[in-house]
Design a protein around this motif. Structure first.
Motif, short mmCIF file in Angstrom:
data_model
loop_
_atom_site.label_atom_id
_atom_site.label_comp_id
_atom_site.label_asym_id
_atom_site.label_seq_id
_atom_site.Cartn_x
_atom_site.Cartn_y
_atom_site.Cartn_z
N TRP A 30 44.77 47.10 38.62
CA TRP A 30 44.57 45.93 37.75
C TRP A 30 43.34 45.14 38.17
N HIS A 31 43.19 44.88 39.44
CA HIS A 31 42.05 44.09 39.88
C HIS A 31 40.73 44.84 39.68
N LEU A 203 48.33 48.93 32.09
CA LEU A 203 47.88 47.80 32.91
C LEU A 203 48.27 46.49 32.23
N PRO A 204 48.89 45.56 32.97
CA PRO A 204 49.21 44.25 32.39
C PRO A 204 47.97 43.61 31.77
N HIS A 205 48.17 42.89 30.69
CA HIS A 205 47.15 42.20 29.91
C HIS A 205 46.29 43.17 29.10
N TYR A 206 45.79 44.23 29.72
CA TYR A 206 44.85 45.12 29.04
C TYR A 206 45.54 46.17 28.17
N GLY A 207 46.75 46.57 28.55
CA GLY A 207 47.46 47.57 27.76
C GLY A 207 46.86 48.95 27.81
N GLU A 208 45.97 49.19 28.74
CA GLU A 208 45.32 50.50 28.90
C GLU A 208 46.01 51.29 29.99
#
Length: 343
Positions: A30-31, A203-208
């Motif tokens: 994520w980061h 991935l949280p927020h990104y949805g990828e």
């Protein structure tokens, strides 16, 4: 970027997703995606913009003296907590409310030592799964830098401080190095809800898919780290973990090779113990020199994670305490063996 509200934008995302991206194994991918997002926006303003990494391991014995914290770069400690010099000097941040960019070193004008290159080098050798590797980095170097800097860096909106981006770029660099040691597809562990993670997880927020953030130099992750590489003859030397003068890395390598065999096997299982100090790797790019261990310094104890930091992240205190105790044992055993750090 500041004028157009991007620092508030990223602080809001980091604050909102905080529990999804810390204390679980989304942490590294994520980061990396978040860093790339910030970098891509920066490139709208300057096509040559890239997020540099801060090689904090070089500064771990005395972080407050780092040139990175000088007025030439990101500035130093706050005055009444407000940062007055450097690239963000006298900035007013807009999230979560209007306030001066704050820093407040954890020892007044100084900072407690951070986790040093020798310990991180050991972690990278001892763990082959994402879960244990992530815990030992997140609960050590990650936390000690945030806490040492204090101010905004010790909050949910730590992205306000450009130190956040430099720090996480370095953590990402270390992950990239670990990946190059045969862990390129290693993605295991669980998310905050205990659901098993894989390369296909979102991935949280990104949805990828996590897979889209796994490989530096591929797809959207179109960047690389200076000093990287996977040459098998230099892969597991200290120069892969920190980027000092080669002579310093050579001293550290020689010092580690000179440790008693039991300590090498315990803490540095991937060291090529059959390569004697003074011999040269086949590629000839650098050599491990025989040195007299009369220079350097004993390893210091790194600063511990505070109860406030543990609670803020929802960490398991027992796991944090075990890792902190392990790091102190590491320091004790190398110091008892008369290892002297050249860093």
């Amino acid at each position: 970027m500041k004028q157009d509200g991007w620092f508030e934008y990223y602080a809001n995302i980091h604050n909102r997703e905080f529990s999804n991206i810390h204390g679980n194994d989304n942490f590294f991918p994520w980061h990396r995606r978040f860093l790339r997002d910030f970098e891509e926006v920066g490139q709208r303003y300057d096509r040559d913009f890239a997020v540099p990494y801060w090689d904090e391991l070089r500064d771990s014995h005395n972080p407050a003296s780092s040139v990175v914290l000088s007025s030439r770069f990101i500035g130093g400690n706050g005055f009444g907590s407000c940062v007055k010099d450097g690239v963000q000097g006298s900035w007013t941040m807009g999230f979560p409310n209007n306030h001066c960019l704050a820093r407040s070193f954890d020892r007044g004008s100084q900072m407690q030592p951070w986790y040093g290159p020798e310990y991180i080098f050991s972690v990278m050798q001892r763990y082959n799964d994402m879960h244990n590797f992530r815990e030992h980095i997140e609960y050590s170097l990650h936390g000690s830098v945030h806490l040492g800097m204090g101010g905004d860096m010790s909050t949910f909106w730590s992205t306000n401080d450009f130190a956040f981006w430099l720090h996480h770029a370095n953590l990402d660099r270390l992950w990239d190095q670990w990946q190059s040691w045969g862990h390129g597809n290693t993605m295991d562990g669980r998310d905050r809800n205990g659901t098993a993670l894989s390369l296909g997880s979102s991935l949280p927020h990104y949805g990828e898919p996590i897979s889209t953030a796994m490989y530096v130099g591929s797809g959207r992750m179109c960047f690389q780290y200076a000093g990287g590489g996977t040459n098998k003859h230099i892969l597991r030397t200290m120069s892969r973990v920190t980027q000092p003068l080669l002579s310093t890395a050579g001293e550290a390598d020689a010092g580690l090779h000179a440790l008693p065999e039991a300590l090498r096997r315990k803490w540095f299982p991937l060291l090529e113990s059959n390569v004697p100090a003074g011999s040269a790797p086949m590629n000839g790019t650098r050599s491990i020199q025989s040195v007299s261990r009369v220079s350097g310094k004993p390893l210091p104890y790194p600063g511990p994670l505070t109860d406030m930091w543990v609670a803020m992240h929802g960490f398991d205190r027992a796991i944090v305490s075990r890792i902190m105790a392990e790091s102190r044992q590491f320091v004790d055993e190398l110091n008892m063996a008369k290892y002297l750090s050249p860093y």
